[in-house]
Write an enzyme that holds these catalytic residues in place. Structure first.
Site, PDB file in Angstrom:
ATOM      1  N   HIS A  40       0.840  -1.221   0.000  1.00 25.74           N
ATOM      2  CA  HIS A  40       0.000   0.000   0.000  1.00 25.74           C
ATOM      3  C   HIS A  40       0.865   1.258   0.000  1.00 25.74           C
ATOM      4  O   HIS A  40       0.446   2.301   0.494  1.00 25.74           O
ATOM      5  CB  HIS A  40      -0.950   0.037   1.210  1.00 25.74           C
ATOM      6  CG  HIS A  40      -1.666  -1.250   1.450  1.00 25.74           C
ATOM      7  ND1 HIS A  40      -2.881  -1.543   0.881  1.00 25.74           N
ATOM      8  CD2 HIS A  40      -1.319  -2.338   2.181  1.00 25.74           C
ATOM      9  CE1 HIS A  40      -3.267  -2.759   1.261  1.00 25.74           C
ATOM     10  NE2 HIS A  40      -2.325  -3.264   2.051  1.00 25.74           N
TER      11      HIS A  40
ATOM     12  N   SER B  81      13.975  20.824 -17.558  1.00 26.59           N
ATOM     13  CA  SER B  81      12.740  21.572 -17.764  1.00 26.59           C
ATOM     14  C   SER B  81      13.082  22.847 -18.515  1.00 26.59           C
ATOM     15  O   SER B  81      14.186  23.379 -18.382  1.00 26.59           O
ATOM     16  CB  SER B  81      12.131  21.906 -16.399  1.00 26.59           C
ATOM     17  OG  SER B  81      11.342  23.062 -16.487  1.00 26.59           O
TER      18      SER B  81
ATOM     19  N   GLU C  58       8.565   7.900 -17.763  1.00 32.42           N
ATOM     20  CA  GLU C  58       7.192   8.378 -17.952  1.00 32.42           C
ATOM     21  C   GLU C  58       6.681   7.978 -19.335  1.00 32.42           C
ATOM     22  O   GLU C  58       5.511   7.610 -19.503  1.00 32.42           O
ATOM     23  CB  GLU C  58       7.134   9.897 -17.768  1.00 32.42           C
ATOM     24  CG  GLU C  58       7.401  10.307 -16.324  1.00 32.42           C
ATOM     25  CD  GLU C  58       7.768  11.783 -16.192  1.00 32.42           C
ATOM     26  OE1 GLU C  58       7.036  12.618 -16.749  1.00 32.42           O
ATOM     27  OE2 GLU C  58       8.781  12.084 -15.542  1.00 32.42           O
TER      28      GLU C  58
ATOM     29  N   LYS D  61      15.357  21.195 -12.347  1.00 34.12           N
ATOM     30  CA  LYS D  61      14.702  19.921 -12.652  1.00 34.12           C
ATOM     31  C   LYS D  61      15.594  18.912 -13.380  1.00 34.12           C
ATOM     32  O   LYS D  61      16.361  19.270 -14.253  1.00 34.12           O
ATOM     33  CB  LYS D  61      13.457  20.163 -13.520  1.00 34.12           C
ATOM     34  CG  LYS D  61      12.313  20.841 -12.792  1.00 34.12           C
ATOM     35  CD  LYS D  61      11.774  20.053 -11.621  1.00 34.12           C
ATOM     36  CE  LYS D  61      10.865  18.933 -12.061  1.00 34.12           C
ATOM     37  NZ  LYS D  61       9.630  19.431 -12.692  1.00 34.12           N
TER      38      LYS D  61
END
Ligand code: ARG
Length: 458
Positions: free
Chosen positions: A156, A277, A290, A283
């Site tokens: 979880h 970025s 992704e 970043k």
């Protein structure tokens, strides 16, 4: 361009209809399979006396020339052609006239295309299987280097019990091992020649289907002529194996994305496999992961395309089936692209074992072991579980952890507690004393690794 099937028609096909109908823009990639299949067919026609030996020889030679001309860039595909099969046949006839027109004796594009896709996919599936093995190698190497890297195991997404990074990554290795099995199985079932099914009903010519199958390294022939031209279950199977594999890659990617975050900082991707970025200078983004996660949906889509395309089709061939190619090609192209990039990305990532260890330290990850301590001293597990829960609650309320609670305090919960308790719940012991098969102890991990090494070699 006049169609090969023009005889039956009084007026020419409209350009828009040809464009709509045409598949050459995506089936031209099967040129090699188409030509190899035609060579086997023409050889058989000659051997069986269906065409003369000289004609067979000339056709085979010319097809060979067409193949090398395509590979050397001397012959370009005609985008006006209806498909790769028509293109090759037209080119053959262009080169050797009437003799070329004999090639299609006792054959249909229906069995021809069924053959070409099988040949093409058999090859790509083999390439994919090798890439899966390469990824297995990287995961095994990472596991070997991280047998002692303790990290929290989660359920979880809550810290559950301590494990090692080796054990965590080997879970993915075993998923990939099954993926490899699925690809190999799909190839086994796919490897039967449909050629000789002809349009659907076979032929009155005395053909030798086994001879063609043998020449093309099939394990045999598809036994039923309608089945040979009608089913694409092998595409569905491969798309399904691809979807499952993508699902595994996606889960791994999701974990890497989390592990890269400042909240976790368990790993760092190499600069070469990260992106920046356009506005936020700090970043370093895990775009590759992704995209793998994102592309998984696309491969599932290809699987659904294939299943839906087939589900309402009466036997035998229907033009709907032309839609099989873009879907299965896309599924395998996407999958292979993902395998190509995830492999070096994992191979170059840095593991921050200190942060993993720290994350495992606080968070009551040893609470099960506290209960097990009492069980080993004679208490029933359910009672031990309850007492340990109360101790955890006490610690949380008093802002402390199990390792720091005094023995006197422990004794207030149960007089079975003794000083050996601290040793028992220490993180290293909780991790490495899990000696059951498949767990995080060094021996268990070694066993998993040696099994996987055999899979990689096999
Ligand atoms: N381009 C077609 C396909 O991909 C080849 C088979 C065409 N057969 C036919 N009878 N129209 O399925």
């Amino acid at each position: 361009m006049a169609k090969m099937w023009a005889g039956r028609f009084q007026s020419e096909e409209k350009k828009e209809v040809n464009d709509f109908n045409s598949s050459i823009s995506f089936d031209s990639r099967m040129y090699k399979e188409d030509i190899t299949g035609s060579i086997a067919h023409a050889t058989m026609l000659g051997a069986k006396g269906i065409i003369s030996k000289e004609d067979s020889k000339l056709i085979v030679e010319t097809l060979g020339e067409i193949l090398s001309d395509i590979e050397e860039g001397k012959l370009e595909f005609d985008m006006e052609a209806e498909d790769i099969h028509m293109f090759v046949e037209a080119e053959l006839t262009k080169r050797i006239g009437d003799v070329g027109k004999r090639l299609h004796t006792s054959r249909s594009r229906n069995d021809q295309v069924a053959l070409d896709i099988r040949l093409y996919l058999r090859n790509v599936a083999g390439v994919t299987a090798n890439k899966i093995k390469d990824l297995l190698k990287v995961l095994v190497k990472l596991a070997e280097n991280n047998k002692k890297t303790i990290m929290p195991g989660y359920t979880h997404l809550q810290r559950a019990q301590p494990i090692t990074l080796a054990n965590h990554l080997l879970a993915y290795a075993f998923m990939l091992e099954r993926d490899l099995g699925r690809f190999n199985d799909a190839v086994k079932r796919m490897n039967y020649s449909p050629l000789g099914s002809c349009a659907l009903a076979g032929t009155t010519y005395d053909i030798d289907r086994e001879m063609v199958a043998k020449q093309l390294q099939f394990d045999g022939i598809v036994r039923n002529s309608l089945d040979g031209v009608s089913d694409r279950d092998f595409c569905v199977e491969l798309a399904s194996a691809s979807s499952i594999l993508m699902m595994h890659l996606s889960r791994l990617s999701e974990e890497i994305i989390m592990w890269c975050s400042w909240e976790f900082k368990f790993i760092e991707l190499d600069d070469a496999y990260s992106t920046g970025s356009s506005i936020m200078p700090q970043k370093k983004n895990p775009d590759i992961c992704e995209l793998i996660r994102g592309k998984t949906g696309r491969v599932y889509g290809d699987l659904i395309t294939l299943l839906t395309m087939l589900k309402g089709l009466p036997l035998a061939y229907n033009k709907d089936m032309q839609e099989d190619k873009e879907a299965i090609f896309d599924a395998l192209d996407t999958l292979n692209m993902c395998l190509d990039i995830i492999n070096p990305m994992l191979d170059t990532m840095k593991v921050n074992s200190e942060n993993m260890y720290k994350a495992a330290q606080r968070g009551f990850i040893n609470a099960t072991d506290l209960a097990d301590y009492l069980v080993k001293k004679g208490m029933a597990f359910r009672s031990a579980y309850k007492i340990s829960g109360s101790i955890v609650y006490y610690c949380i309320s008093n802002n402390t952890v199990l390792e720091e609670l005094s023995i006197d305090k422990y004794k207030e919960f149960s007089d079975l507690f003794d000083n050996d308790l601290y040793e028992y719940i220490n993180l290293e012991n909780c991790t490495f004393k899990r000696t059951s098969k498949g767990a995080s102890s060094i021996d268990s991990v070694n066993e998993e690794i040696s099994y996987l090494k055999k899979v990689i070699e096999g």
